[in-house]
Design an enzyme around this catalytic site. Structure first.
Site, PDB file in Angstrom:
ATOM      1  N   LYS A 244       0.842  -1.215   0.000  1.00  0.00           N
ATOM      2  CA  LYS A 244       0.000   0.000   0.000  1.00  0.00           C
ATOM      3  C   LYS A 244       0.867   1.251   0.000  1.00  0.00           C
ATOM      4  CE  LYS A 244      -1.967  -0.987   3.966  1.00  0.00           C
ATOM      5  NZ  LYS A 244      -1.208  -2.210   4.292  1.00  0.00           N
TER       6      LYS A 244
ATOM      7  N   ARG B 267      -9.533   1.485   8.585  1.00  0.00           N
ATOM      8  CA  ARG B 267      -9.039   0.145   8.871  1.00  0.00           C
ATOM      9  C   ARG B 267     -10.021  -0.660   9.699  1.00  0.00           C
ATOM     10  NH1 ARG B 267      -3.331   0.966   8.710  1.00  0.00           N
ATOM     11  NH2 ARG B 267      -2.119  -0.861   9.234  1.00  0.00           N
TER      12      ARG B 267
ATOM     13  N   ARG C 280      11.781  -5.942   5.117  1.00  0.00           N
ATOM     14  CA  ARG C 280      11.633  -4.494   4.937  1.00  0.00           C
ATOM     15  C   ARG C 280      12.639  -3.733   5.799  1.00  0.00           C
ATOM     16  NH1 ARG C 280       5.967  -1.643   5.457  1.00  0.00           N
ATOM     17  NH2 ARG C 280       5.937  -2.756   7.430  1.00  0.00           N
TER      18      ARG C 280
ATOM     19  N   ARG D  44      11.545  -1.817  11.297  1.00  0.00           N
ATOM     20  CA  ARG D  44      10.462  -1.300  12.136  1.00  0.00           C
ATOM     21  C   ARG D  44      10.208  -2.283  13.272  1.00  0.00           C
ATOM     22  NH1 ARG D  44       5.488   0.450   8.264  1.00  0.00           N
ATOM     23  NH2 ARG D  44       4.335  -0.751   9.817  1.00  0.00           N
TER      24      ARG D  44
ATOM     25  N   ARG E 265      -0.456  -8.083  13.805  1.00  0.00           N
ATOM     26  CA  ARG E 265      -0.987  -7.192  12.766  1.00  0.00           C
ATOM     27  C   ARG E 265      -1.829  -7.967  11.753  1.00  0.00           C
ATOM     28  NH1 ARG E 265       4.383  -4.995  10.687  1.00  0.00           N
ATOM     29  NH2 ARG E 265       3.205  -3.883   9.105  1.00  0.00           N
TER      30      ARG E 265
HETATM   31  P1  AP5 Z   1       4.902  -1.566   1.885  1.00  0.00           P
HETATM   32  O1  AP5 Z   1       4.616  -0.753   0.679  1.00  0.00           O
HETATM   33  O2  AP5 Z   1       5.621  -0.925   3.003  1.00  0.00           O
HETATM   34  O3  AP5 Z   1       3.565  -2.317   2.362  1.00  0.00           O
HETATM   35  P2  AP5 Z   1       2.328  -1.780   3.206  1.00  0.00           P
HETATM   36  O4  AP5 Z   1       1.116  -2.414   2.616  1.00  0.00           O
HETATM   37  O5  AP5 Z   1       2.364  -0.302   3.305  1.00  0.00           O
HETATM   38  O6  AP5 Z   1       2.656  -2.476   4.597  1.00  0.00           O
HETATM   39  P3  AP5 Z   1       2.681  -1.860   6.074  1.00  0.00           P
HETATM   40  O7  AP5 Z   1       3.397  -2.872   6.923  1.00  0.00           O
HETATM   41  O8  AP5 Z   1       3.219  -0.465   6.075  1.00  0.00           O
HETATM   42  O9  AP5 Z   1       1.201  -1.861   6.418  1.00  0.00           O
HETATM   43  P4  AP5 Z   1       0.563  -1.728   7.756  1.00  0.00           P
HETATM   44  O10 AP5 Z   1      -0.803  -1.599   7.270  1.00  0.00           O
HETATM   45  O11 AP5 Z   1       0.775  -2.781   8.761  1.00  0.00           O
HETATM   46  O12 AP5 Z   1       1.344  -0.503   8.458  1.00  0.00           O
HETATM   47  P5  AP5 Z   1       0.964   0.986   8.764  1.00  0.00           P
HETATM   48  O13 AP5 Z   1       2.199   1.763   8.764  1.00  0.00           O
HETATM   49  O14 AP5 Z   1      -0.186   1.437   7.957  1.00  0.00           O
HETATM   50  O15 AP5 Z   1       5.754  -2.852   1.393  1.00  0.00           O
HETATM   51  C1  AP5 Z   1       6.224  -3.822   2.312  1.00  0.00           C
HETATM   52  C2  AP5 Z   1       7.583  -4.362   1.844  1.00  0.00           C
HETATM   53  O16 AP5 Z   1       7.415  -5.054   0.608  1.00  0.00           O
HETATM   54  C3  AP5 Z   1       8.621  -3.272   1.572  1.00  0.00           C
HETATM   55  O17 AP5 Z   1       9.870  -3.743   1.941  1.00  0.00           O
HETATM   56  C4  AP5 Z   1       8.547  -3.048   0.057  1.00  0.00           C
HETATM   57  O18 AP5 Z   1       9.771  -2.583  -0.482  1.00  0.00           O
HETATM   58  C5  AP5 Z   1       8.165  -4.436  -0.451  1.00  0.00           C
HETATM   59  N1  AP5 Z   1       7.281  -4.400  -1.624  1.00  0.00           N
HETATM   60  C6  AP5 Z   1       6.269  -3.522  -1.860  1.00  0.00           C
HETATM   61  N2  AP5 Z   1       5.646  -3.817  -3.019  1.00  0.00           N
HETATM   62  C7  AP5 Z   1       6.276  -4.916  -3.520  1.00  0.00           C
HETATM   63  C8  AP5 Z   1       6.079  -5.709  -4.703  1.00  0.00           C
HETATM   64  N3  AP5 Z   1       5.127  -5.424  -5.604  1.00  0.00           N
HETATM   65  N4  AP5 Z   1       6.888  -6.777  -4.895  1.00  0.00           N
HETATM   66  C9  AP5 Z   1       7.859  -7.069  -3.985  1.00  0.00           C
HETATM   67  N5  AP5 Z   1       8.104  -6.356  -2.855  1.00  0.00           N
HETATM   68  C10 AP5 Z   1       7.315  -5.292  -2.637  1.00  0.00           C
HETATM   69  O19 AP5 Z   1       0.427   0.860  10.275  1.00  0.00           O
HETATM   70  C11 AP5 Z   1       1.299   0.551  11.337  1.00  0.00           C
HETATM   71  C12 AP5 Z   1       0.559   0.566  12.642  1.00  0.00           C
HETATM   72  O20 AP5 Z   1      -0.004   1.880  12.876  1.00  0.00           O
HETATM   73  C13 AP5 Z   1      -0.643  -0.372  12.756  1.00  0.00           C
HETATM   74  O21 AP5 Z   1      -0.254  -1.670  13.126  1.00  0.00           O
HETATM   75  C14 AP5 Z   1      -1.459   0.328  13.866  1.00  0.00           C
HETATM   76  O22 AP5 Z   1      -0.881   0.103  15.119  1.00  0.00           O
HETATM   77  C15 AP5 Z   1      -1.270   1.800  13.522  1.00  0.00           C
HETATM   78  N6  AP5 Z   1      -2.290   2.308  12.596  1.00  0.00           N
HETATM   79  C16 AP5 Z   1      -2.066   2.881  11.384  1.00  0.00           C
HETATM   80  N7  AP5 Z   1      -3.224   3.234  10.807  1.00  0.00           N
HETATM   81  C17 AP5 Z   1      -4.201   2.876  11.676  1.00  0.00           C
HETATM   82  C18 AP5 Z   1      -5.615   2.958  11.630  1.00  0.00           C
HETATM   83  N8  AP5 Z   1      -6.263   3.489  10.575  1.00  0.00           N
HETATM   84  N9  AP5 Z   1      -6.316   2.500  12.701  1.00  0.00           N
HETATM   85  C19 AP5 Z   1      -5.698   1.986  13.781  1.00  0.00           C
HETATM   86  N10 AP5 Z   1      -4.354   1.859  13.888  1.00  0.00           N
HETATM   87  C20 AP5 Z   1      -3.606   2.300  12.829  1.00  0.00           C
HETATM   88 MG    MG Z   2       2.646   1.099   4.882  1.00  0.00          MG
END
Ligand code: AP5
Ligand code: MG
Length: 230
Positions: free
Chosen positions: A26, A101, A140, A173, A184
C-alpha cells in the site's frame, strides 16, 4: 461545420483509499500514485510514527500499541484524519494509506467534513498471498528520517543500509518483528478485511493483484485514472 475543439473538462480530483494487509505494498504504491497525481499521500502509520518520534502526548499513548502490532483506537484515528483532510492541499484530492481500517473508521470517514462525496472515492484493494506478506515484512528496512521503505532483496538501497534520499542508517520497524507481525495480520483478518465487503458494491472498487513487480502494479493502478494536470 463541426466544432473540433477538444472538450474542456474540470480538473480531475483523485481521491483514493488503499485497502490491503500489512506488507501488501500500500505504502509503496500510494507514494508513487501521489507523486504522479500531485496529491498528498496521507499515511496514518507514518503520522503515528511521527508522533512517537516527536514524543507528543499522542505518541506516548500509542507507542506501546503500535510496537506490539495492535490497532490504535478508532476515535483517535478519526480525529487525526479529519483534521488532515481539512488542510488546503487536500482540495485537489488525496490518497489514504492505512485508513480506514475498521468499520467504525469507514463510517467515521463518511461523516467527515470534506469537499467530496464518499461515492467519488476510489477504493483499491491490494491482494497478496500470506507467505509473500511475511517475506516482505521480514525483509523491509525503513528510514526513520524520511520514512522511505526498502527491502533487502526486492528493493535494496543503492548504498548498503543507507537511505538513498538522506543517507540515514536504515532500520527494521519494531512492528516488523515476528510477534508483532502475527498480531498485525490477526488484526487485519478480524477488523480490516470486513471492509472489502463494505466497499465491494461500489462502482469505484477495484481489486488489484499486488503479487507482481511494483512497476506492473503501478501501471495497472495508473491506468484507472486520468492524469491530473500539473
Ligand atoms: P509496503 O509498501 O511498506 O507495504 P504496506 O502495505 O504499506 O505495509 P505496512 O506494513 O506499512 O502496512 P501496515 O498496514 O501494517 O502498516 P501501517 O504503517 O499502515 O511494502 C512492504 C515491503 O514489501 C517493503 O519492503 C517493500 O519494499 C516491499 N514491496 C512492496 N511492493 C512490492 C512488490 N510489488 N513486490 C515485492 N516487494 C514489494 O500501520 C502501522 C501501525 O499503525 C498499525 O499496526 C497500527 O498500530 C497503527 N495504525 C495505522 N493506521 C491505523 C488505523 N487506521 N487505525 C488503527 N491503527 C492504525
Ligand atoms: Mg505502509
Amino acid at each position: 461545420m463541426v466544432d473540433a475543439r477538444p472538450e474542456i473538462r474540470p480538473a480531475p480530483r483523485l481521491r483514493v483509499i488503499f485497502l490491503g494487509p500489512p506488507g501488501a505494498g500500500k505504502g509503496t504504491q500510494a507514494a508513487r500514485l501521489a507523486e504522479w497525481a500531485k496529491v498528498p499521500r496521507i499515511s496514518t502509520g507514518d503520522m503515528l510514527r511521527d508522533a512517537i518520534a516527536a514524543g507528543t502526548p499522542l505518541g506516548r499513548q500509542i507507542a506501546p500499541l503500535m510496537e506490539k502490532g495492535a490497532l490504535v483506537p478508532d476515535d483517535l484515528l478519526i480525529g487525526v484524519v479529519q483534521e488532515r483532510l481539512l488542510h488546503k492541499d487536500c482540495a485537489k484530492g488525496y490518497i489514504l494509506d492505512g485508513f480506514p481500517r475498521t468499520l467504525k473508521q469507514a463510517e467515521g470517514f463518511e461523516h467527515m467534513k470534506r469537499g467530496d462525496a464518499t461515492t467519488d472515492v476510489y477504493v483499491l484493494n491490494v491482494e497478496v498471498p500470506r507467505d509473500e506478506l511475511l517475506r516482505r515484512l521480514s525483509g523491509r528496512r525503513w528510514c526513520p528520517h524520511c520514512q522511505s521503505t526498502y527491502h533487502i532483496y526486492n528493493n535494496p538501497p543503492k548504498d548498503d543500509s543507507l537511505c538513498d534520499k538522506d543517507r540515514t542508517l536504515l532500520i527494521q520497524r519494531e512492528d516488523d518483528k515476528e510477534t508483532a507481525v502475527a498480531r498485525r495480520l490477526a488484526e487485519y483478518d478480524e477488523r480490516t478485511a470486513p471492509l472489502i465487503e463494505y466497499y465491494r458494491g461500489r462502482s469505484r472498487f477495484y481489486t488489484v493483484n499486488g503479487y507482481r513487480p511494483p512497476d506492473t502494479v503501478f501501471a495497472e493502478l495508473k491506468g484507472l485514472f486520468v492524469k491530473a494536470p500539473a
